[in-house]
Design an enzyme around this catalytic site. Structure first.
Site, short mmCIF file in Angstrom:
data_model
loop_
_atom_site.label_atom_id
_atom_site.label_comp_id
_atom_site.label_asym_id
_atom_site.label_seq_id
_atom_site.Cartn_x
_atom_site.Cartn_y
_atom_site.Cartn_z
N ASP A 106 -97.72 -31.78 -4.86
CA ASP A 106 -98.57 -31.58 -6.03
C ASP A 106 -97.77 -31.93 -7.28
OD1 ASP A 106 -100.87 -30.86 -7.39
OD2 ASP A 106 -100.43 -28.72 -7.37
N GLU A 135 -97.63 -36.86 -10.67
CA GLU A 135 -98.21 -38.06 -11.27
C GLU A 135 -97.63 -38.38 -12.64
OE1 GLU A 135 -100.99 -35.66 -10.05
OE2 GLU A 135 -99.87 -34.47 -11.47
N ASP A 164 -108.27 -31.19 -9.72
CA ASP A 164 -108.69 -29.91 -10.28
C ASP A 164 -110.10 -30.00 -10.84
OD1 ASP A 164 -106.19 -29.03 -9.59
OD2 ASP A 164 -105.35 -29.18 -11.60
#
Length: 610
Positions: free
Chosen positions: A348, A351, A400
């Site tokens: 997670d 990016e 999300d």
């Protein structure tokens, strides 16, 4: 600058010109460049499995001419490429994008971004796929890849025209036209690879939350699924299992013995997936930080010092996965971590927008670490960030999202467009990550989410609990029916993944795949295909599935169910002339046995043939 505004280095600027081409890879696949000299200035491909395939002439096709030739101009440091297709062409793909299924008239930017609570018109999300799939008016299909890792604008606002803009020179790769989109995607997979073959348990249902804060709470949730006879295969551990958010550690009070926790979960048929972020706490004495410093493995600033950013544990440094020595170091960390009873790993927060392939390289290193730890087991990695080609190493999810009806509807489009961009193993956070779902929304989302390739419920901290039983008896019943439906369809889903892995086919595909010549199917967003199985869902708050008008392609489509008909569950149809396998009702994939009875569901065509 040679290779940028003036690729030939002549000092002159030319306006739009036809690009030069050469056949590569296989028949009807072409590479286009600004000119012959520009080829020596492009960066190596990070999307192609075999990086030499992009640069090697396919001599058997060297006398053919492409049906469509793009034009290019270099202006103010940007290479702008346009390719005009027949009027009435429809566009899809462009990777992980919010909004509508059809991308005609849209513009996005491939610029990996942490996009919490993204909306219908958000232009950059967590992944970058500079790729467009075009369906031509005659039903043929055509694919276009801008093979660049730079920030890239994909502009589809002009009628039947694809436009890419990115800095530096880059090649354009085209696929087709071919008779069907399936053939385009198979050809694309010969370039960028197919999805890894997932372990069968990963196709079951996953339950997650930020966070199940103790091992006791994890076991309580897992056992509740069993007690309530809600099928489930996986439970996830978010960041709070760590000691002070330090990756590769376990909190000594809340998760003191991860192996014992894993053993107890395994005893009831539940796998455990644990989060690992790229941000490594900058702290002397922390073994991961110390070993990374000793080997000079961190991402550096231009001044040569490690880049430091704020993440969960405070100041963090970040592994530089472009270095082979970093990937080898990470592989060893992952391999040791897996020995704690870890079944899968979740990457997670990976990016950084300035480097689009960071997430893919991290996922690759994680995948290879898991494979090194257990060569006889298929790894399972989930990544939030990615680049075209990431499917070789990891599944993904749509980030999300929000607990709203709009996001429920978008979740189908997003999973489909990821599949149309080479990533067939994806799905949303069922129920929505942010916000509090209502019982009706959660039930409807479970009905749809259990029909998508990756099926996981997840919610953020400070929201109400989002396990199926929290929403009352009626919602729990719908969830039970939906989960049982998925598990009965697992033999079919597993077969679809086998073909996705071996051929590059889709698992979930848009309805127009049933008849690409029918323009009325091209913008249908609430109905999709799982092979020859059609799933028709209602994503409108005021409409139940039985009250909506299902658009069916031409031919025979036979409706069926598992004696589980419910207004909040999608309608199921099987195409005439098709056969799919159905398994028994089980609580987890570990219950399946080779001696189980497999039922063949047969739909006869117009002539009464299977």
């Amino acid at each position: 600058m040679v290779g940028q505004e003036d690729p030939q280095g002549t000092g002159k600027m030319e306006h739009s010109r036809q690009m030069v081409f050469m056949p590569i890879l296989e028949e009807d696949v072409y590479r286009f460049d600004y000119d012959g000299d520009a080829r020596k200035y492009v960066f190596p491909s990070l999307s192609f499995v075999d990086t030499t395939a992009r640069d090697s002439l396919l001599e058997v096709s060297m006398h053919k001419v492409p049906e469509y030739i793009p034009f290019c101009e270099c202006l103010q440091g940007q290479q702008v490429v346009t390719i005009e297709l027949p009027h009435g062409t429809s566009f899809y793909g462009t990777g992980e994008v919010s909004g509508s299924l059809e991308r005609t008239g849209k513009r996005v930017f491939t610029w990996n971004t942490d996009a919490w609570g993204y909306g219908h018109s958000t232009t950059s999300l967590y992944q970058s796929h500079p790729w467009v799939l075009a369906i031509l008016p005659n039903g043929q299909a055509y694919g276009v890849l801008a093979d660049t890792t730079r920030r890239c604008e994909i502009d589809l606002r002009r009628d039947s025209t694809v436009k890419f803009s990115a800095s530096e020179v880059y090649p354009l790769i085209t696929f087709g036209p071919f008779p069907s989109p399936t053939l385009v995607l198979r050809s694309l997979s010969h370039a960028i690879g197919t999805v890894f073959m997932p372990p069968k348990w990963s196709l079951g249902y996953h339950q997650c939350r930020w966070s199940y804060e103790t091992d006791a709470r994890v076991l309580e949730v897992a056992k509740s699924f069993r007690e309530k006879q809600l099928p489930c295969d996986v439970i996830w551990m978010d960041i709070d299992y760590m000691h002070g958010f330090r990756c590769f550690t376990f909190d000594p009070e809340r998760f003191p013995d991860p192996q014992s926790l894993a053993n107890e979960l395994h005893s009831i048929g539940v796998k455990a997936i644990w989060m690992i972020d790229p941000g490594i706490k900058k702290e002397k004495g922390y073994f991961v930080y110390d070993s990374g410093c000793s080997k000079d493995l961190w991402v550096l600033q231009t001044q040569g010092k490690p880049y430091v950013g704020e993440v969960w544990p405070g100041e963090c440094v970040f592994p530089d996965f472009t270095q082979g020595k970093t990937r080898a170091w990470w592989l060893k960390l992952i391999s040791d971590f897996v020995s704690n009873g870890v079944d899968g790993i979740w990457n997670d927060m990976n990016e950084p927008a300035v480097f689009k392939v960071y997430g893919m390289l991290m996922a690759r290193s994680t995948y290879e670490g898991m494979l090194s730890a257990n060569p006889q087991k298929r790894p399972f990695v989930l990544t939030r960030a990615g680049y075209i080609g990431s499917q070789r190493y990891a599944a993904t999810w749509t980030g999300d999202n929000l607990s709203t009806w709009e996001h429920l509807h978008m979740s189908i489009n997003m999973a489909l467009n990821l599949g149309l961009s080479g990533q067939p193993l994806s799905g949303p956070d069922i129920g929505g990550f942010a916000g509090n779902a209502t019982p009706r929304l959660f039930a409807r989302w479970m009905g749809i989410g259990t029909m998508l390739p990756f099926s996981r419920g997840h919610s953020e901290a400070q929201t109400t609990d989002h396990e199926p039983w929290v929403f009352g008896a009626e919602c729990e019943k719908v969830c039970q029916l939906a989960l049982r439906r998925r598990y009965r369809l697992l033999p079919h889903l597993y077969t679809l993944f086998y073909f996705a892995h071996t051929k590059g086919d889709l698992v979930a595909s848009p309805l127009f795949f049933a008849d690409c010549e029918d323009p009325n199917l091209r913008d249908i967003e609430d109905t999709f295909l799982l092979g020859q199985l059609l799933v028709s869902a209602s994503t409108a708050r005021e409409k139940i599935s039985d009250s909506k008008e299902t658009v069916l392609p031409k031919g025979v489509w036979r409706r069926f169910d598992f004696d589980d008909n419910h207004p909040d569950l999608p309608l199921l149809y099987l195409r005439g002339g098709s056969i799919i396998p159905i398994g028994p009702c089980i609580q987890h994939t570990g219950e399946a046995k080779p001696t189980d009875t497999v039922t063949l569901l047969v739909a006869l065509d117009e002539q009464g043939n299977p």
